[in-house]
Design a protein around this motif. Structure first.
Motif, mmCIF file in Angstrom:
data_model
loop_
_atom_site.group_PDB
_atom_site.id
_atom_site.type_symbol
_atom_site.label_atom_id
_atom_site.label_comp_id
_atom_site.label_asym_id
_atom_site.label_seq_id
_atom_site.Cartn_x
_atom_site.Cartn_y
_atom_site.Cartn_z
ATOM 1 N N TYR A 123 121.899 84.109 1.206
ATOM 2 C CA TYR A 123 122.663 82.980 0.670
ATOM 3 C C TYR A 123 123.428 83.336 -0.592
ATOM 4 N N ARG A 124 123.011 84.375 -1.292
ATOM 5 C CA ARG A 124 123.537 84.643 -2.630
ATOM 6 C C ARG A 124 125.036 84.960 -2.641
ATOM 7 N N PRO A 125 125.558 85.853 -1.787
ATOM 8 C CA PRO A 125 127.007 86.087 -1.829
ATOM 9 C C PRO A 125 127.815 84.819 -1.614
ATOM 10 N N ALA A 126 127.361 83.953 -0.694
ATOM 11 C CA ALA A 126 128.082 82.704 -0.448
ATOM 12 C C ALA A 126 128.039 81.809 -1.677
ATOM 13 N N ALA A 127 126.860 81.663 -2.268
ATOM 14 C CA ALA A 127 126.720 80.786 -3.430
ATOM 15 C C ALA A 127 127.547 81.294 -4.606
ATOM 16 N N LEU A 128 127.483 82.595 -4.882
ATOM 17 C CA LEU A 128 128.215 83.142 -6.020
ATOM 18 C C LEU A 128 129.722 83.098 -5.785
ATOM 19 N N ALA A 129 130.153 83.380 -4.557
ATOM 20 C CA ALA A 129 131.588 83.307 -4.256
ATOM 21 C C ALA A 129 132.101 81.879 -4.419
ATOM 22 N N TRP A 130 131.315 80.912 -4.002
ATOM 23 C CA TRP A 130 131.711 79.516 -4.137
ATOM 24 C C TRP A 130 131.809 79.123 -5.606
ATOM 25 N N VAL A 131 130.863 79.601 -6.415
ATOM 26 C CA VAL A 131 130.916 79.328 -7.852
ATOM 27 C C VAL A 131 132.207 79.883 -8.449
ATOM 28 N N VAL A 132 132.569 81.105 -8.061
ATOM 29 C CA VAL A 132 133.797 81.712 -8.574
ATOM 30 C C VAL A 132 135.014 80.876 -8.211
ATOM 31 N N GLU A 133 135.089 80.429 -6.968
ATOM 32 C CA GLU A 133 136.284 79.730 -6.509
ATOM 33 C C GLU A 133 136.420 78.331 -7.105
ATOM 34 N N LEU A 134 135.318 77.754 -7.549
ATOM 35 C CA LEU A 134 135.361 76.384 -8.057
ATOM 36 C C LEU A 134 135.222 76.302 -9.577
ATOM 37 N N THR A 135 135.246 77.437 -10.250
ATOM 38 C CA THR A 135 135.097 77.465 -11.698
ATOM 39 C C THR A 135 136.352 78.045 -12.337
ATOM 40 N N PRO A 136 136.935 77.374 -13.325
ATOM 41 C CA PRO A 136 138.126 77.920 -13.990
ATOM 42 C C PRO A 136 137.846 79.289 -14.598
ATOM 43 N N LYS A 137 138.889 80.082 -14.693
ATOM 44 C CA LYS A 137 138.731 81.470 -15.135
ATOM 45 C C LYS A 137 138.126 81.576 -16.533
ATOM 46 N N ASP A 138 138.412 80.613 -17.425
ATOM 47 C CA ASP A 138 137.927 80.728 -18.787
ATOM 48 C C ASP A 138 136.510 80.171 -18.952
ATOM 49 N N ARG A 139 135.838 79.879 -17.820
ATOM 50 C CA ARG A 139 134.459 79.383 -17.886
ATOM 51 C C ARG A 139 133.519 80.186 -16.998
ATOM 52 N N GLN A 140 134.040 81.220 -16.371
ATOM 53 C CA GLN A 140 133.241 81.988 -15.426
ATOM 54 C C GLN A 140 131.987 82.576 -16.068
ATOM 55 N N VAL A 141 132.131 83.275 -17.169
ATOM 56 C CA VAL A 141 130.997 83.968 -17.765
ATOM 57 C C VAL A 141 129.951 82.965 -18.252
ATOM 58 N N ILE A 142 130.392 81.850 -18.820
ATOM 59 C CA ILE A 142 129.443 80.828 -19.262
ATOM 60 C C ILE A 142 128.642 80.301 -18.075
ATOM 61 N N VAL A 143 129.325 79.986 -16.987
ATOM 62 C CA VAL A 143 128.635 79.441 -15.810
ATOM 63 C C VAL A 143 127.656 80.458 -15.241
ATOM 64 N N PHE A 144 128.045 81.712 -15.186
ATOM 65 C CA PHE A 144 127.125 82.715 -14.654
ATOM 66 C C PHE A 144 125.960 82.972 -15.602
ATOM 67 N N SER A 145 126.155 82.788 -16.892
ATOM 68 C CA SER A 145 125.015 82.883 -17.807
ATOM 69 C C SER A 145 124.042 81.737 -17.569
ATOM 70 N N VAL A 146 124.558 80.558 -17.224
ATOM 71 C CA VAL A 146 123.688 79.429 -16.879
ATOM 72 C C VAL A 146 122.929 79.724 -15.588
ATOM 73 N N LEU A 147 123.607 80.333 -14.615
ATOM 74 C CA LEU A 147 122.926 80.738 -13.392
ATOM 75 C C LEU A 147 121.792 81.706 -13.699
ATOM 76 N N ARG A 148 122.048 82.668 -14.572
ATOM 77 C CA ARG A 148 120.998 83.607 -14.978
ATOM 78 C C ARG A 148 119.868 82.880 -15.684
ATOM 79 N N LEU A 149 120.202 81.864 -16.470
ATOM 80 C CA LEU A 149 119.170 81.103 -17.166
ATOM 81 C C LEU A 149 118.251 80.411 -16.161
ATOM 82 N N THR A 150 118.819 79.814 -15.115
ATOM 83 C CA THR A 150 117.974 79.157 -14.118
ATOM 84 C C THR A 150 117.059 80.163 -13.429
ATOM 85 N N PHE A 151 117.566 81.368 -13.185
ATOM 86 C CA PHE A 151 116.719 82.402 -12.598
ATOM 87 C C PHE A 151 115.576 82.764 -13.538
ATOM 88 N N ASN A 152 115.899 82.998 -14.811
ATOM 89 C CA ASN A 152 114.868 83.416 -15.762
ATOM 90 C C ASN A 152 113.843 82.321 -16.025
#
Length: 422
Positions: A123-152
């Motif tokens: 599921y991960r490639p689909a979920a991450l690709a969807w996050v990329v396509e629905l997140t503005p370019k200037d918020r990508q790293v912040i959103v992925f840091s939040v994703l990492r936070l949920t994992f941790n």
């Protein structure tokens, strides 16, 4: 959603997060809160009467499945769509995880565990690709840091729930809960994501009219340099679970000191990574990746010096700082630079080598420890520095849009053009 002219804040990013992205982030948290399979499979099997060797065979099958799951999931997501890939992955994971409770012998167990590992990662490639396509370019790293936070957070709190289940129920209940959470995410994806259609534009063919496949990904030579850097980084990073405990106890310290170092690492990642992403988001994406990998390498090299507790803590703080600088950008990068028809495959192509690095890294680190003692940190420190060089060579440091994305779409890439369309 269009990027603002000012740098977005963390709170604004969370508040304005797309509904689908919000569901994917929460789903990631739920799954990791109950991700008991890896940690408890061997104990479960030995409790059921399997030998240590048989349990090891089943665990190996699980790990092989997890490594191959990203590749399979990337192809499925690009071919059938993100939502279908997530639903299918979660449903299959639920069935196979529950089935592990009833395996009659080692070979059936290996088959079921391999399938469960594959579907759990698919599921991960689909979920991450969807996050990329629905997140503005200037918020990508912040959103992925939040994703990492949920994992941790999930992997930190999850063992507490596992302990309670084992105290008041059984190993069977542990795996059933794991299966139920996967099924719940699949149901949520089926119901809640229906009102959030996938972005248009993935025709299943590359810009040259060829059917989309991994061949086009591997032909992107500069992207593959970055992938190689991710692989080398994984070998270095996993030493926190392999060479580091041997080094700490071999230096005359107790296991409590090693536990304290892991606590320092976990606290820093959870407390500071999202906050720091507000600033790393503003940099060309290759820069925090390379900087973080280099700092990780320097942190490992600090272990080669005197080894009082204070120095061990300093070295741990150093390589952890490298982790929190690099990791969100490392997650965002593959989807940002990929053509839309290959986005999930690019993410999978970056993920699989990292899993391989995590798998072989302990063998490399432990063998180096037995051969060279503290010299292992020269090797792993060099890995971090080499990875930084590979990432700089592969990404450059200037921003650019993905060649198949218009300028005003969220998914803008962040590096110079590569040899092939990315």
């Amino acid at each position: 959603m269009t990027p603002s002219s000012e740098h977005p804040t963390i709170l604004a990013t969370l508040r304005e997060m797309n509904g689908t992205v919000r569901i994917l982030v929460l789903g990631n948290l739920v799954i990791n809160l109950a991700a008991f399979l890896n940690a408890f499979l061997v104990l479960f099997l030995t409790d059921k009467g399997f030998s240590a060797w048989e349990s090891g065979v089943v665990l190996t099958a699980l790990m092989i499945g997890r490594i191959s799951g990203s590749a399979a999931g990337g192809a499925a997501a690009d071919r059938f769509g993100y939502r279908r890939a997530i639903i299918g992955s979660m449903a299959a994971t639920a069935v196979l995880t529950a089935a592990l409770v009833h395996v009659p012998n080692v070979w059936v167990g290996a088959l079921v565990a391999g399938g469960a590992g594959l579907t759990a990662q698919a599921y991960r490639p689909a979920a991450l690709a969807w996050v990329v396509e629905l997140t503005p370019k200037d918020r990508q790293v912040i959103v992925f840091s939040v994703l990492r936070l949920t994992f941790n957070v999930g992997t930190t709190v999850g063992p507490v729930g596992a302990a309670l289940l084992l105290a008041y129920a059984s190993y069977d209940a542990l795996f059933y809960v794991d299966a139920v959470t996967s099924l719940a995410f699949g149901v949520i994806a089926y119901v809640a994501l229906r009102s959030n259609p996938e972005p248009e534009g993935r025709s299943g063919k590359s810009d040259q009219g060829e059917r989309a496949g991994y061949r086009q990904v591997f032909a992107d030579r500069r992207f593959m340099l970055v992938v190689l850097g991710l692989f080398v980084t994984a070998i270095a990073y996993i030493q926190s679970s392999a060479a580091l405990p041997l080094f700490v106890t071999g230096s005359g310290h107790t296991e409590k000191v090693y536990a304290a170092l892991l606590t320092v690492n976990g606290f820093m990642v959870i407390a500071f990574e999202v906050l720091l992403s507000k600033w790393t988001q503003r940099l060309p994406i290759g820069l925090p990746m390379a900087l973080g990998m280099g700092i990780l390498g320097v942190g490992h090299l600090l272990y080669t010096g005197p080894s009082p507790v204070a120095m061990l803590i300093l070295a741990t703080v150093m390589w952890t700082a490298g982790e929190i600088i690099a990791a969100p950008s490392m997650m965002a990068y593959p989807g940002l630079v990929a053509p839309s028809a290959l986005r999930a495959r690019y993410i999978a192509a970056a993920t699989v080598p990292q899993h391989v690095g995590y798998a072989i890294g302990p063998m490399v680190g432990i063998a180096a420890w037995h051969a060279w003692g503290s010299g292992v940190w020269v090797l792993t420190g060099a890995c971090g520095l080499v990875a930084a060089g590979l990432v700089l060579a592969g990404t450059g440091v200037s921003r650019r849009p993905a060649e198949d994305e218009p300028e005003d779409t969220p998914a803008l890439a962040a590096t110079q053009p590569t040899d092939q369309p990315t």
